[in-house]
Design a protein around this motif. Structure first.
Motif, PDB file in Angstrom:
ATOM      1  N   VAL A   1       0.867  -1.240  -0.024  1.00 20.62           N
ATOM      2  CA  VAL A   1       0.043  -0.068  -0.007  1.00 20.62           C
ATOM      3  C   VAL A   1       0.901   1.401  -0.127  1.00 20.62           C
ATOM      4  N   VAL A   2       0.579   2.237  -0.893  1.00 18.35           N
ATOM      5  CA  VAL A   2       1.355   3.491  -0.940  1.00 18.35           C
ATOM      6  C   VAL A   2       0.208   4.555  -0.274  1.00 18.35           C
ATOM      7  N   HIS A   3       1.029   5.187   0.542  1.00 16.62           N
ATOM      8  CA  HIS A   3       0.221   6.359   1.298  1.00 16.62           C
ATOM      9  C   HIS A   3       0.621   7.577   0.972  1.00 16.62           C
ATOM     10  N   GLY A   4      -0.227   8.615   0.679  1.00 20.53           N
ATOM     11  CA  GLY A   4       0.284   9.853   0.786  1.00 20.53           C
ATOM     12  C   GLY A   4      -0.173  10.727  -0.776  1.00 20.53           C
ATOM     13  N   TRP A   5      -0.393  11.852  -0.705  1.00 14.77           N
ATOM     14  CA  TRP A   5      -0.508  12.499  -2.054  1.00 14.77           C
ATOM     15  C   TRP A   5       1.082  12.027  -2.673  1.00 14.77           C
TER      16      TRP A   5
ATOM     17  N   SER B   1       6.592   4.562  11.587  1.00 12.96           N
ATOM     18  CA  SER B   1       5.757   6.008  11.099  1.00 12.96           C
ATOM     19  C   SER B   1       4.817   5.447  10.150  1.00 12.96           C
ATOM     20  N   SER B   2       4.736   4.289   9.843  1.00 12.87           N
ATOM     21  CA  SER B   2       3.737   4.286   8.513  1.00 12.87           C
ATOM     22  C   SER B   2       2.502   4.432   9.075  1.00 12.87           C
ATOM     23  N   SER B   3       1.942   4.014  10.159  1.00 19.08           N
ATOM     24  CA  SER B   3       0.368   4.170  10.364  1.00 19.08           C
ATOM     25  C   SER B   3       0.277   5.912  10.807  1.00 19.08           C
ATOM     26  N   LEU B   4       1.303   6.685  10.671  1.00 24.00           N
ATOM     27  CA  LEU B   4       1.073   8.133  10.793  1.00 24.00           C
ATOM     28  C   LEU B   4       0.579   8.841   9.599  1.00 24.00           C
ATOM     29  N   HIS B   5       0.525   8.175   8.550  1.00 26.58           N
ATOM     30  CA  HIS B   5       0.058   8.929   7.347  1.00 26.58           C
ATOM     31  C   HIS B   5      -1.245   8.941   7.057  1.00 26.58           C
TER      32      HIS B   5
ATOM     33  N   ASP C   1      -0.683  15.198   3.704  1.00 20.06           N
ATOM     34  CA  ASP C   1      -1.541  13.721   3.668  1.00 20.06           C
ATOM     35  C   ASP C   1      -2.974  13.931   4.165  1.00 20.06           C
ATOM     36  N   ILE C   2      -3.114  14.620   5.279  1.00 19.64           N
ATOM     37  CA  ILE C   2      -4.655  14.650   5.904  1.00 19.64           C
ATOM     38  C   ILE C   2      -5.676  15.300   4.891  1.00 19.64           C
ATOM     39  N   HIS C   3      -5.002  16.177   3.982  1.00 18.69           N
ATOM     40  CA  HIS C   3      -5.744  16.916   2.952  1.00 18.69           C
ATOM     41  C   HIS C   3      -6.417  16.043   1.852  1.00 18.69           C
TER      42      HIS C   3
ATOM     43  N   GLN D   1      -5.782  24.430   0.612  1.00 20.29           N
ATOM     44  CA  GLN D   1      -6.150  24.385   2.144  1.00 20.29           C
ATOM     45  C   GLN D   1      -5.133  23.787   2.705  1.00 20.29           C
ATOM     46  N   GLY D   2      -4.497  22.646   2.451  1.00 18.47           N
ATOM     47  CA  GLY D   2      -3.191  22.165   2.963  1.00 18.47           C
ATOM     48  C   GLY D   2      -2.153  23.456   3.078  1.00 18.47           C
ATOM     49  N   GLY D   3      -1.874  23.938   2.083  1.00 19.00           N
ATOM     50  CA  GLY D   3      -0.669  24.974   1.872  1.00 19.00           C
ATOM     51  C   GLY D   3      -0.931  26.038   2.847  1.00 19.00           C
ATOM     52  N   VAL D   4      -2.125  26.540   3.155  1.00 18.43           N
ATOM     53  CA  VAL D   4      -2.665  27.684   3.886  1.00 18.43           C
ATOM     54  C   VAL D   4      -2.527  27.370   5.354  1.00 18.43           C
TER      55      VAL D   4
END
Ligand SMILES: *[C@@H]1O[C@H](CO)[C@@H](O)[C@H](O)[C@H]1NC(C)=O
Ligand SMILES: *[C@@H]1O[C@H](CO)[C@@H](O)[C@H](O)[C@H]1NC(C)=O
Ligand SMILES: *[C@@H]1O[C@H](CO)[C@@H](O)[C@H](O)[C@H]1NC(C)=O
Ligand SMILES: *[C@@H]1O[C@H](CO)[C@@H](O)[C@H](O)[C@H]1NC(C)=O
Ligand SMILES: [Zn+2]
Length: 282
Positions: free
Chosen positions: A23-27, A80-84, A148-150, A265-268
Motif C-alpha cells: 500500500v502506498v500512502h500519501g499525495w 511511522s507508517s501508520s501516521l500517514h 496527507d490529511i488533505h 487548504q493544505g498549504g494555507v
C-alpha cells in the motif's frame, strides 16, 4: 515534449507500482511539493527563519524539496507508517478522534491527526536548547502529514484501506482508486492545463488563494481556543470529501476542483500552523 513527459511518467509509475506492491500512502511528490511551496510562501518572518534553520542544507531553503521525506523513511522508520492516514468505519462518512485515531494494533493517537498534534507540540520547543526532539524531523513530518490529511482518501474506509483495494481505470491505465487521488488527477491536470509543469499548477492555486478563495482563507486558518493544531477539522472534511467525491463511479475532470481546493487548504494551513507556534519561541 508532452508525449515524452507522459511516457516518462507512465514508465516511472509502472516501475513504482512494480517495485512496491504494498500500500502506498500519501499525495504523490507533486501534491506534497505544491502544499509545501504554497505554505513556505505564506510564512511569517520568524517562522520562515526557523524553517531555514531546521531544513537540511541539501534542501537549499526549499521546504518543497523535503516534503516527501516522510514517505522515503517509512520503511526504515517502520513505526511511522501508520501516521500517514486514518481508517474510519465503512460507509459512515464521519470521523472521531477517540474512535478512529489508532493504528492496526489499536494504539490510541497513532494516526495522521495524532501525528500532527505530536509534531506541532514538538516544534513548540524550538529555540529551547534543551529540546529532546529532532526538530528537523518534526518539521518534515508535520509538513508531510498536513499534506496527507488533505488527501480525501487518507481519511477513508477501513475495509478498502482508503481506496487502495479498489481497482479502477485511469484513461488507459489500470490503477487503484487511492493512487488516482494521490497522483493521477494532479498529473493529468498538469499535463492538460499547465504544460506538464507543476509550477504552473502552484501559481494557479496561489492566484485563487488570493482571489477566488480569498474570503474563505481566514476560516481555513482558524484553530480556535488553545489547541496546538486542528487536524480533527481537516480529517472530518476529508472523509466527507471522500464520500462526496472519491467513492463514486463517474469521474475525471469533475474531480480537479476538489483536488485543487484541498491542495490550497493544505498549504494555507501548514503555514498557519507554523506561524502560530514557531514565532512565539524565537
Ligand atoms: C511522536 O514523535 C516521536 C518522535 O518522532 C515518535 O517516536 C512517536 O511515534 C510520535 N507519535 C505520534 C503519534 O506521532
Ligand atoms: C535529525 O534528523 C535528520 C533527518 O533524519 C538527521 O539527518 C540529523 O542527523 C538528525 N539530527 C540529530 C542531531 O540527530
Ligand atoms: C481557480 O478558480 C477559477 C474560478 O473558479 C477556476 O476556474 C480554476 O479552475 C481555479 N484554478 C485552480 C488551480 O484551482
Ligand atoms: C488559553 O489559555 C490561556 C492561558 O493558559 C487562558 O487564559 C485562555 O482563557 C485560554 N483561551 C481559551 C479560548 O481557551
Ligand atoms: Zn504520506
Amino acid at each position: 515534449m508532452e508525449c515524452c513527459r507522459a511516457h516518462h511518467i507512465i514508465a516511472i509509475v509502472s516501475l513504482v507500482l512494480i517495485l512496491s506492491p504494498v500500500v502506498v500512502h500519501g499525495w504523490g511528490i507533486d501534491g506534497h511539493l505544491t502544499i509545501c511551496r504554497i505554505a513556505q510562501s505564506r510564512l511569517s518572518e520568524s517562522a520562515a527563519a526557523a524553517v531555514k534553520v531546521l531544513l537540511p542544507a541539501s534542501a537549499g531553503d526549499d521546504l518543497g524539496s523535503e516534503c516527501s521525506w516522510a514517505d522515503r523513511v517509512k520503511f526504515h522508520y517502520h513505526w511511522s507508517s501508520s501516521l500517514h492516514f486514518i481508517d474510519t468505519p465503512d460507509n459512515l462518512c464521519a470521523y472521531q478522534y477517540t474512535r478512529d485515531c489508532k493504528d492496526e494494533y489499536g494504539v490510541q493517537g497513532r494516526c495522521v491527526a495524532g501525528a500532527i498534534n505530536n509534531y506541532t507540540s514538538q516544534l513548540l520547543s524550538y529555540g529551547n536548547a534543551a529540546s529532546q526532539y529532532n526538530l528537523t524531523e518534526a518539521l518534515l513530518f508535520l509538513s508531510h502529514f498536513i499534506g496527507d490529511i488533505h488527501q480525501p482518501l487518507h481519511v477513508g474506509f477501513t475495509s478498502d484501506k482508503g481506496g487502495n483495494t479498489i481497482d479502477v481505470h485511469w484513461y488507459t491505465r489500470k490503477t487503484v482508486l487511492h493512487h488516482v487521488w494521490d497522483d493521477s488527477i494532479i498529473m493529468t491536470s498538469e499535463d492538460r492545463s499547465y504544460n506538464s509543469n507543476v509550477d504552473g499548477l502552484i501559481d494557479a492555486i496561489k492566484k485563487n488563494i488570493t482571489g477566488e478563495w480569498a474570503d474563505q482563507v481566514q476560516t481555513w486558518e482558524d484553530c480556535s481556543g488553545n489547541q496546538t493544531a486542528c487536524p480533527d477539522i481537516y480529517a472530518s472534511e476529508g472523509i466527507k470529501a471522500a464520500c462526496d467525491w472519491a467513492y463514486k463511479d463517474d469521474y475525471f475532470q469533475s474531480r480537479v476542483p476538489i483536488v485543487n481546493l484541498r491542495l490550497a487548504q493544505g498549504g494555507v494551513r501548514l503555514a498557519a500552523t507554523l506561524n502560530r507556534h514557531v514565532p512565539r519561541t524565537v
